[in-house]
Write a protein that holds these residues in place. Structure first.
Motif, PDB file in Angstrom:
ATOM      1  N   ARG A 296       0.950  -1.075  -0.060  1.00 58.84           N
ATOM      2  CA  ARG A 296      -0.060   0.038  -0.071  1.00 58.84           C
ATOM      3  C   ARG A 296       0.920   1.394  -0.036  1.00 58.84           C
ATOM      4  O   ARG A 296       0.448   2.381  -0.115  1.00 58.84           O
ATOM      5  CB  ARG A 296      -0.892  -0.182   1.182  1.00 58.84           C
ATOM      6  N   GLN A 297       1.936   1.244  -0.132  1.00 57.05           N
ATOM      7  CA  GLN A 297       2.896   2.305   0.122  1.00 57.05           C
ATOM      8  C   GLN A 297       2.891   3.376  -0.919  1.00 57.05           C
ATOM      9  O   GLN A 297       2.853   4.419  -0.555  1.00 57.05           O
ATOM     10  CB  GLN A 297       4.492   1.833   0.300  1.00 57.05           C
TER      11      GLN A 297
ATOM     12  N   VAL B 136      -0.657   5.210  -0.228  1.00 52.72           N
ATOM     13  CA  VAL B 136      -0.378   6.077   0.840  1.00 52.72           C
ATOM     14  C   VAL B 136       0.269   7.395   0.572  1.00 52.72           C
ATOM     15  O   VAL B 136      -0.040   8.482   0.891  1.00 52.72           O
ATOM     16  CB  VAL B 136       0.253   5.335   2.160  1.00 52.72           C
ATOM     17  N   ILE B 137       1.587   7.152  -0.137  1.00 51.00           N
ATOM     18  CA  ILE B 137       2.287   8.223  -0.536  1.00 51.00           C
ATOM     19  C   ILE B 137       1.502   9.253  -1.465  1.00 51.00           C
ATOM     20  O   ILE B 137       1.591  10.382  -1.396  1.00 51.00           O
ATOM     21  CB  ILE B 137       3.698   7.852  -1.321  1.00 51.00           C
ATOM     22  N   GLY B 138       0.624   8.436  -2.192  1.00 50.99           N
ATOM     23  CA  GLY B 138      -0.221   9.446  -3.265  1.00 50.99           C
ATOM     24  C   GLY B 138      -1.152  10.323  -2.497  1.00 50.99           C
ATOM     25  O   GLY B 138      -1.620  11.344  -2.774  1.00 50.99           O
ATOM     26  N   THR B 139      -1.683   9.592  -1.511  1.00 50.91           N
ATOM     27  CA  THR B 139      -2.795  10.379  -1.020  1.00 50.91           C
ATOM     28  C   THR B 139      -2.057  11.504   0.061  1.00 50.91           C
ATOM     29  O   THR B 139      -3.053  12.461  -0.075  1.00 50.91           O
ATOM     30  CB  THR B 139      -3.524   9.325   0.306  1.00 50.91           C
ATOM     31  N   ILE B 140      -0.962  11.121   0.564  1.00 54.16           N
ATOM     32  CA  ILE B 140      -0.425  12.208   1.442  1.00 54.16           C
ATOM     33  C   ILE B 140      -0.010  13.282   0.431  1.00 54.16           C
ATOM     34  O   ILE B 140      -0.156  14.596   0.609  1.00 54.16           O
ATOM     35  CB  ILE B 140       0.687  11.602   2.211  1.00 54.16           C
ATOM     36  N   MET B 141       0.698  13.043  -0.766  1.00 53.67           N
ATOM     37  CA  MET B 141       1.233  13.892  -1.530  1.00 53.67           C
ATOM     38  C   MET B 141      -0.110  14.738  -2.387  1.00 53.67           C
ATOM     39  O   MET B 141       0.070  16.063  -2.590  1.00 53.67           O
ATOM     40  CB  MET B 141       1.836  13.373  -2.757  1.00 53.67           C
ATOM     41  N   SER B 142      -1.147  14.423  -2.422  1.00 52.78           N
ATOM     42  CA  SER B 142      -2.460  14.730  -2.807  1.00 52.78           C
ATOM     43  C   SER B 142      -2.834  15.918  -1.880  1.00 52.78           C
ATOM     44  O   SER B 142      -3.093  17.204  -2.325  1.00 52.78           O
ATOM     45  CB  SER B 142      -3.649  13.796  -3.257  1.00 52.78           C
TER      46      SER B 142
ATOM     47  N   ALA C 275       1.866   3.041  -9.205  1.00 53.98           N
ATOM     48  CA  ALA C 275       3.318   2.474  -8.497  1.00 53.98           C
ATOM     49  C   ALA C 275       3.382   1.175  -7.931  1.00 53.98           C
ATOM     50  O   ALA C 275       4.175   0.585  -8.034  1.00 53.98           O
ATOM     51  CB  ALA C 275       3.629   3.534  -7.761  1.00 53.98           C
ATOM     52  N   ASP C 276       2.109   1.199  -7.119  1.00 58.66           N
ATOM     53  CA  ASP C 276       2.011  -0.049  -6.474  1.00 58.66           C
ATOM     54  C   ASP C 276       1.905  -1.385  -7.350  1.00 58.66           C
ATOM     55  O   ASP C 276       2.098  -2.447  -6.981  1.00 58.66           O
ATOM     56  CB  ASP C 276       0.699  -0.073  -5.494  1.00 58.66           C
ATOM     57  N   ARG C 277       1.471  -0.994  -8.724  1.00 58.72           N
ATOM     58  CA  ARG C 277       1.365  -2.171  -9.592  1.00 58.72           C
ATOM     59  C   ARG C 277       2.624  -2.326 -10.526  1.00 58.72           C
ATOM     60  O   ARG C 277       2.689  -3.055 -11.397  1.00 58.72           O
ATOM     61  CB  ARG C 277       0.115  -2.032 -10.471  1.00 58.72           C
TER      62      ARG C 277
ATOM     63  N   ILE D 194       5.070  11.296  -7.028  1.00 62.52           N
ATOM     64  CA  ILE D 194       4.605  10.055  -6.376  1.00 62.52           C
ATOM     65  C   ILE D 194       5.334   8.674  -6.817  1.00 62.52           C
ATOM     66  O   ILE D 194       5.861   8.258  -6.006  1.00 62.52           O
ATOM     67  CB  ILE D 194       3.216   9.542  -6.527  1.00 62.52           C
ATOM     68  N   THR D 195       5.570   8.812  -8.130  1.00 62.28           N
ATOM     69  CA  THR D 195       6.274   7.587  -8.864  1.00 62.28           C
ATOM     70  C   THR D 195       7.760   7.637  -8.168  1.00 62.28           C
ATOM     71  O   THR D 195       8.257   6.571  -7.903  1.00 62.28           O
ATOM     72  CB  THR D 195       6.287   7.749 -10.226  1.00 62.28           C
ATOM     73  N   GLY D 196       8.342   8.832  -8.463  1.00 61.12           N
ATOM     74  CA  GLY D 196       9.708   9.009  -7.771  1.00 61.12           C
ATOM     75  C   GLY D 196       9.999   8.548  -6.480  1.00 61.12           C
ATOM     76  O   GLY D 196      10.914   7.823  -5.892  1.00 61.12           O
ATOM     77  N   GLN D 197       9.074   9.077  -5.416  1.00 61.20           N
ATOM     78  CA  GLN D 197       8.905   8.889  -4.087  1.00 61.20           C
ATOM     79  C   GLN D 197       8.787   7.409  -3.724  1.00 61.20           C
ATOM     80  O   GLN D 197       9.499   6.787  -2.805  1.00 61.20           O
ATOM     81  CB  GLN D 197       8.210   9.675  -3.304  1.00 61.20           C
ATOM     82  N   LYS D 198       7.977   6.737  -4.422  1.00 57.82           N
ATOM     83  CA  LYS D 198       7.981   5.260  -4.326  1.00 57.82           C
ATOM     84  C   LYS D 198       9.167   4.698  -4.613  1.00 57.82           C
ATOM     85  O   LYS D 198       9.706   3.591  -3.949  1.00 57.82           O
ATOM     86  CB  LYS D 198       6.848   4.609  -5.360  1.00 57.82           C
TER      87      LYS D 198
END
Length: 411
Positions: free
Chosen positions: A138-139, A142-148, A277-279, A328-332
């Motif tokens: 789920r990482q 989660v990052i996507g939601t927080i960055m939004s 990113a999770d996929r 988001i992709t980069g931080q993942k």
């Protein structure tokens, strides 16, 4: 919503939806403090005794404080307990906002602005903390939601400041910000779990290690470059586009604020980016983001030439969405490089992105002054195109995570 105990093994920890939402709101509220004064310089300057020549330092000083915090404070997330750091920065931001609101002279105003900028980096303490608490599956989401939440904070800050200043005076936005962050501080104190890093390094070693992360990981260098270019293009757009709306669309400041509010719709792309990113679709997501940004700047030029407000607003949403998809992709990817040094990796990434990306505002002003919106739009498209070329020819597996070849390979 109960926080897991500090003694709980990391693998057993997870983020509830409520805690994820809290962290997203906290990040957005902290970073919004960097942008409230940006549209109010002409109003604030005379009242606190700043000359027109020095009034521009209002935004610059806050941004410099943020840059200093990224380099000097964020790495502490690998040294000290993370919840405590988040509470300290949030409390500092409260004090800074109150200091700005109460200031009657330039010295107190500028000092409070600097403190607020430094403490806004609490958002970059919370983000690695969330990545530690989230499961690997789920990482990205989660990052996507927080960055939004963070992007909503950036995009809503300017219109919120304009509307409140019009209704209640410019000081009101800083009182509202202080009240909001007080509520966030209390919520973090009650619900945010503790995380104690396992590292044994001293502060000096931690700071030296930030630059070491860039030297060690090619993926970090490339992802920082991609996002710095996109962030510069983002700043270019939001510096030049309001000028185009004021000069050639005959917008009022209030209408510009509504346009900025519409542009915040790009933040909705962040959860999608996290899901992709999770996929494992990091490479394709980055490719799509770079293409979207480049083509959107070209479209923005045509939209302005046709004086189509709707088309112009659509390009604004797409540009914001492209920046979010790539971020988001980069931080993942970078959070997968080193679990022990996530705060330092994030500090290196964000410092490069911020220092070089902040130049976009200067480029936006200079290009608009020299050649109008067309030159600004073409410059933005060129920045996206250059980044796209580098990505296609030099990425070579860097846009992957630990499970993909090349993603974690050092230089």
């Amino acid at each position: 919503m109960h926080a897991p105990s500090p003694s709980q093994p990391p693998a057993q920890r997870n983020l509830s939806k409520g805690l994820t939402l809290l962290l997203a709101i906290a990040c957005g509220a902290l970073v919004a403090n960097l942008y409230y004064a940006q549209t109010l310089i002409d109003t604030i300057g005379p009242e606190v005794g700043l000359s027109p020549q020095i009034a521009g330092s209002i935004t610059t000083l806050t941004q410099l404080g943020y840059g200093a915090g990224l380099a000097l404070f964020v790495p502490l997330g690998d040294l000290f307990e993370n919840k405590r750091l988040a509470l300290v920065t949030t409390f500092g931001a409260i004090l800074g906002s109150v200091g700005i609101a109460l200031s009657g002279g330039p010295a107190i105003f500028l000092a409070a602005s600097l403190v607020t900028g430094v403490c806004a980096t609490g958002a970059q303490v919370l983000l690695p903390l969330a990545s530690h608490l989230a499961t690997e599956e789920r990482q990205g989401r989660v990052i996507g939601t927080i960055m939004s939440g963070l992007l909503f904070g950036i995009m809503l800050a300017r219109p919120a400041a304009s509307f409140l200043a019009h209704l209640l005076g410019w000081r009101s936005i800083f009182y509202v910000s202080a009240a909001l962050m007080t509520a966030i501080w209390l919520a973090l104190f009650v619900y945010c779990p503790e995380r104690r890093p396992e590292g044994k390094l001293g502060y000096g070693q931690i700071l030296a290690s930030v630059a070491g992360q860039l030297r060690q990981y090619r993926a970090l260098r490339l992802r920082a470059f991609y996002q710095a270019m996109l962030f510069a293009a983002f700043n270019l757009f939001w510096t030049a586009a309001p000028l185009e709306l004021l000069h050639n669309f005959d917008f009022s400041q209030e209408q510009v604020a509504w346009f900025a509010l519409a542009g915040a719709g790009g933040a909705l792309a962040a959860p999608l980016a996290g899901s992709l990113a999770d996929r494992g679709l990091m490479w394709w997501t980055s490719l799509g983001a770079l293409l979207m940004l480049t083509l959107s700047f070209v479209g923005a030029d045509f939209a302005a030439a046709a004086t189509s407000v709707i088309a112009f607003a659509v390009t604004a949403v797409l540009i914001d969405a492209a920046v979010q998809l790539n971020q988001i992709t980069g931080q993942k990817i970078i959070f997968a490089l080193s679990k022990e040094a996530r705060a330092r990796v994030n500090a290196a990434y964000m410092t490069v992105m911020f220092v070089f990306g902040a130049s976009g505002s200067l480029i936006g002003s200079a290009t608009f002054e020299s050649g109008g919106w067309t030159l600004s739009a073409l410059t933005g498209a060129a920045m996206g195109g250059i980044t796209l070329i580098v990505f296609i020819f030099f990425d070579r597996g860097a846009s992957a995570t630990t499970n993909s070849a090349g993603g974690n390979s050092p230089a």
